[in-house]
Scaffold this motif. Structure first.
Motif, PDB file in Angstrom:
ATOM      1  N   HIS A 255       0.841  -1.206   0.000  1.00 31.97           N
ATOM      2  CA  HIS A 255       0.000   0.000   0.000  1.00 31.97           C
ATOM      3  C   HIS A 255       0.873   1.252   0.000  1.00 31.97           C
ATOM      4  CE1 HIS A 255      -3.528   2.313   2.100  1.00 31.97           C
ATOM      5  NE2 HIS A 255      -3.144   2.865   0.968  1.00 31.97           N
ATOM      6  N   GLN A 256       1.850   1.292   0.898  1.00 30.21           N
ATOM      7  CA  GLN A 256       2.703   2.472   1.020  1.00 30.21           C
ATOM      8  C   GLN A 256       3.531   2.706  -0.240  1.00 30.21           C
ATOM      9  OE1 GLN A 256       2.472   4.587   3.569  1.00 30.21           O
ATOM     10  NE2 GLN A 256       0.891   3.245   4.425  1.00 30.21           N
ATOM     11  N   ALA A 257       3.977   1.636  -0.894  1.00 28.27           N
ATOM     12  CA  ALA A 257       4.803   1.789  -2.095  1.00 28.27           C
ATOM     13  C   ALA A 257       4.004   2.237  -3.305  1.00 28.27           C
ATOM     14  CB  ALA A 257       5.522   0.473  -2.398  1.00 28.27           C
ATOM     15  N   LEU A 258       2.754   1.757  -3.421  1.00 28.64           N
ATOM     16  CA  LEU A 258       1.939   2.094  -4.598  1.00 28.64           C
ATOM     17  C   LEU A 258       1.223   3.430  -4.459  1.00 28.64           C
ATOM     18  CD1 LEU A 258       0.278  -1.323  -5.554  1.00 28.64           C
ATOM     19  CD2 LEU A 258       2.208  -0.172  -6.670  1.00 28.64           C
ATOM     20  N   ALA A 259       0.905   3.830  -3.248  1.00 30.76           N
ATOM     21  CA  ALA A 259       0.087   5.030  -3.024  1.00 30.76           C
ATOM     22  C   ALA A 259       0.626   6.274  -3.726  1.00 30.76           C
ATOM     23  CB  ALA A 259      -0.080   5.274  -1.525  1.00 30.76           C
ATOM     24  N   PRO A 260       1.947   6.546  -3.710  1.00 29.36           N
ATOM     25  CA  PRO A 260       2.417   7.773  -4.381  1.00 29.36           C
ATOM     26  C   PRO A 260       2.193   7.786  -5.886  1.00 29.36           C
ATOM     27  CG  PRO A 260       4.080   6.919  -2.854  1.00 29.36           C
ATOM     28  CD  PRO A 260       3.037   5.858  -2.998  1.00 29.36           C
ATOM     29  N   HIS A 261       1.966   6.615  -6.481  1.00 28.45           N
ATOM     30  CA  HIS A 261       1.811   6.523  -7.940  1.00 28.45           C
ATOM     31  C   HIS A 261       0.352   6.436  -8.380  1.00 28.45           C
ATOM     32  CE1 HIS A 261       6.129   5.874  -8.282  1.00 28.45           C
ATOM     33  NE2 HIS A 261       6.036   4.944  -7.341  1.00 28.45           N
ATOM     34  N   THR A 284      -4.008 -11.115  -0.806  1.00 24.95           N
ATOM     35  CA  THR A 284      -4.775  -9.875  -0.916  1.00 24.95           C
ATOM     36  C   THR A 284      -4.543  -9.284  -2.302  1.00 24.95           C
ATOM     37  OG1 THR A 284      -4.700  -9.351   1.441  1.00 24.95           O
ATOM     38  CG2 THR A 284      -5.068  -7.512  -0.056  1.00 24.95           C
ATOM     39  N   THR A 285      -5.620  -8.976  -3.008  1.00 27.79           N
ATOM     40  CA  THR A 285      -5.499  -8.345  -4.315  1.00 27.79           C
ATOM     41  C   THR A 285      -5.708  -6.844  -4.163  1.00 27.79           C
ATOM     42  OG1 THR A 285      -6.303 -10.326  -5.437  1.00 27.79           O
ATOM     43  CG2 THR A 285      -6.385  -8.258  -6.675  1.00 27.79           C
ATOM     44  N   VAL A 286      -4.638  -6.094  -4.389  1.00 26.44           N
ATOM     45  CA  VAL A 286      -4.660  -4.634  -4.295  1.00 26.44           C
ATOM     46  C   VAL A 286      -4.829  -4.082  -5.709  1.00 26.44           C
ATOM     47  CG1 VAL A 286      -3.351  -2.585  -3.618  1.00 26.44           C
ATOM     48  CG2 VAL A 286      -3.169  -4.692  -2.266  1.00 26.44           C
ATOM     49  N   THR A 287      -5.801  -3.204  -5.904  1.00 22.73           N
ATOM     50  CA  THR A 287      -6.048  -2.622  -7.229  1.00 22.73           C
ATOM     51  C   THR A 287      -5.977  -1.108  -7.153  1.00 22.73           C
ATOM     52  OG1 THR A 287      -8.434  -2.654  -6.855  1.00 22.73           O
ATOM     53  CG2 THR A 287      -7.487  -4.538  -7.994  1.00 22.73           C
ATOM     54  N   GLY A 288      -5.549  -0.489  -8.238  1.00 22.51           N
ATOM     55  CA  GLY A 288      -5.436   0.965  -8.238  1.00 22.51           C
ATOM     56  C   GLY A 288      -5.500   1.547  -9.630  1.00 22.51           C
ATOM     57  N   THR A 289      -5.543   2.869  -9.687  1.00 22.91           N
ATOM     58  CA  THR A 289      -5.526   3.628 -10.929  1.00 22.91           C
ATOM     59  C   THR A 289      -4.327   4.555 -10.904  1.00 22.91           C
ATOM     60  OG1 THR A 289      -7.943   3.587 -11.060  1.00 22.91           O
ATOM     61  CG2 THR A 289      -6.799   5.216 -12.415  1.00 22.91           C
ATOM     62  N   LEU A 290      -3.493   4.497 -11.925  1.00 28.41           N
ATOM     63  CA  LEU A 290      -2.311   5.343 -11.967  1.00 28.41           C
ATOM     64  C   LEU A 290      -2.690   6.816 -12.002  1.00 28.41           C
ATOM     65  CD1 LEU A 290       0.147   3.631 -14.478  1.00 28.41           C
ATOM     66  CD2 LEU A 290       0.398   3.843 -12.000  1.00 28.41           C
ATOM     67  N   ALA A 297       4.998  -0.547 -15.580  1.00 31.02           N
ATOM     68  CA  ALA A 297       4.828  -1.677 -14.663  1.00 31.02           C
ATOM     69  C   ALA A 297       6.145  -2.004 -13.968  1.00 31.02           C
ATOM     70  CB  ALA A 297       4.317  -2.899 -15.424  1.00 31.02           C
ATOM     71  N   LEU A 298       7.263  -1.900 -14.687  1.00 34.53           N
ATOM     72  CA  LEU A 298       8.549  -2.218 -14.083  1.00 34.53           C
ATOM     73  C   LEU A 298       8.956  -1.160 -13.059  1.00 34.53           C
ATOM     74  CD1 LEU A 298      10.934  -4.067 -13.804  1.00 34.53           C
ATOM     75  CD2 LEU A 298      11.985  -2.963 -15.800  1.00 34.53           C
ATOM     76  N   THR A 299       8.643   0.098 -13.301  1.00 33.56           N
ATOM     77  CA  THR A 299       8.909   1.139 -12.307  1.00 33.56           C
ATOM     78  C   THR A 299       8.151   0.846 -11.022  1.00 33.56           C
ATOM     79  OG1 THR A 299       9.345   2.818 -13.994  1.00 33.56           O
ATOM     80  CG2 THR A 299       8.728   3.609 -11.805  1.00 33.56           C
ATOM     81  N   LEU A 300       6.901   0.421 -11.146  1.00 35.39           N
ATOM     82  CA  LEU A 300       6.118   0.043  -9.967  1.00 35.39           C
ATOM     83  C   LEU A 300       6.730  -1.165  -9.277  1.00 35.39           C
ATOM     84  CD1 LEU A 300       2.533   0.409 -11.474  1.00 35.39           C
ATOM     85  CD2 LEU A 300       3.637   1.983  -9.867  1.00 35.39           C
ATOM     86  N   ALA A 301       7.175  -2.147 -10.066  1.00 33.16           N
ATOM     87  CA  ALA A 301       7.787  -3.346  -9.488  1.00 33.16           C
ATOM     88  C   ALA A 301       9.046  -2.990  -8.698  1.00 33.16           C
ATOM     89  CB  ALA A 301       8.117  -4.351 -10.586  1.00 33.16           C
ATOM     90  N   CYS A 302       9.849  -2.083  -9.235  1.00 28.57           N
ATOM     91  CA  CYS A 302      11.065  -1.666  -8.541  1.00 28.57           C
ATOM     92  C   CYS A 302      10.744  -0.892  -7.265  1.00 28.57           C
ATOM     93  CB  CYS A 302      11.939  -0.829  -9.466  1.00 28.57           C
ATOM     94  SG  CYS A 302      12.650  -1.756 -10.852  1.00 28.57           S
TER      95      CYS A 302
END
Length: 398
Positions: A255-261, A284-290, A297-302
């Protein structure tokens, strides 16, 4: 997803979902790159552009390589490959010269046909470290957690398997893919004679347009051949205070890593269960909108890697603990495998349930999340259960 190039090897099937995916599985040969996900089945040959090693972040180097491929006239280029646990180490990523695609393996009825059983092989198995040494490492980590030094570490162990004859990679891939066709199955070269092969249940992150999905797994229990016992284990996992805590730590980190994006992010309050042929996992399946379309996708993975599910928390301390405790280099284990295209879409998977094959040897990896409530014997048993995915694929037993 478009193909960079298409090669026809047989007459088209009567229905695109019948035989399309399994034909790519059947066509795999060592040195090729195979990747099956719930969205695609991919088989790649040759290298049009290699992602170079360097000090710049790997996602930037991948983006530049894809741009070079476009500039060279390649339509809709795709990078495929693997990134080590230590993301500063050289990765095995490239744009293939020829890429064939098909629907997911799970949509192909022919995937239900069983793979040939492994033939008799006189495997020599050497655990690194020995189970009792691993258990002692778990006990030491638990003691340090009770002293307040850190809250979680993921400790791994390996099995080194040696065969009198070369490892049969195509047969092994068939068994892995047909056993769990809904997961993420891969066979990717990581060196001139080395192949990373596995069947991971865990999506790190995917991106399709502005939609983002992550599926952290943490908290596990081995399956049972007895139906009643299997159900009991699943129900107990859903109520396990220790496993629910371990899982919540990972979900919070995601959650904390994806929230800024993301402009929107949905995080369920409680996990569900997923199963593989050998394990139950809290999921847990976390879903979001960029928030912006320029984050790949790779930037998010990193940004996510390494999650507490493969390293621990706090990350810096956990890395130091596993470096001190594990008597081997993880290499690509608990790294990232997947694909990404020039539009930023892609699927990147946590590299677990895997092995590295080289000529007559296999090195299998398995890890367990250690928290203050962990018991050394139980964690050692959990890693043994996780080894079963591969041991069954090669006809070996502990």
């Amino acid at each position: 997803m478009s193909t960079a190039s298409q090669v026809a090897t047989h007459e088209p099937p009567a229905h695109p979902a019948i035989g399309a995916a399994t034909s790519l599985l059947d066509a795999y040969t060592p040195g090729a790159r195979f990747l099956a996900t719930p969205r695609h089945t991919l088989l790649a040959h040759g290298t049009a552009h290699q992602v170079p090693h360097g000090e710049r972040p790997v996602d930037e180097r991948v983006a530049d390589t894809l741009a070079d491929a476009v500039a060279a006239g390649q339509k809709s280029p795709v990078v495929i490959g693997a990134i080590p646990f230590d993301h500063t180490a050289p990765a095995a990523l490239s744009v293939p010269a020829v890429l064939r695609t098909a629907p997911p393996l799970a949509s192909d009825p022919l995937v239900a046909l069983p793979a040939a059983a492994p033939g008799p092989v006189d495997w020599h198995i050497r655990p690194v470290p020995e189970p009792e040494v691993y258990a002692a490492g778990v006990a030491s980590a638990v003691e340090r957690m009770w002293r307040g030094e850190f809250s979680k570490v993921v400790l791994a162990r390996t099995l080194e398997l040696t065969s009198p004859s070369p490892v049969d990679l195509p047969a092994m891939l068939q068994r892995l893919a047909r056993r769990d066709p809904s997961g993420y199955t891969f066979a990717l070269p990581t060196g001139p004679t080395r192949t990373l092969i596995g069947a991971s249940p865990e999506l790190l992150v995917s991106r399709r347009g502005q939609r983002v999905v992550a599926n952290p797994l943490a908290g596990s229990a081995p399956r049972s051949a007895d139906l009643a016992e299997d159900v009991r284990r699943a129900a107990a996992l859903l109520e396990s205070v220790k496993d629910l805590h371990e899982h919540a730590v990972v979900v919070d980190a995601v959650h904390q890593a994806l929230a800024p994006h993301c402009s929107e992010l949905t995080v369920p309050s409680r996990p569900t269960l997923i199963r593989t042929a050998t394990m139950w996992h809290l999921s847990t399946t976390v879903t979001g909108t960029l928030a912006t379309p320029d984050v790949s996708a790779l930037t998010l993975a990193c940004a996510l890697h390494p999650t507490p599910a493969v390293c621990g928390t706090p990350t810096t301390t956990a890395r130091q603990i596993l470096t001190e405790t594990e008597p081997f280099d993880r290499g690509y284990f608990t790294g990232i495998v997947g694909w990404g295209d020039d539009r930023g879409d892609g699927e990147w998977v946590v590299t677990i349930r895997c092995a590295e094959a080289e000529e007559r040897t296999l090195r299998l990896y398995a890890g367990a999340g250690i928290v203050a409530a962990s018991e050394p014997e139980a964690e050692t048993a959990e890693t043994a259960a996780k080894f079963r995915t591969f041991l069954s694929a090669v006809g070996a037993e502990l």
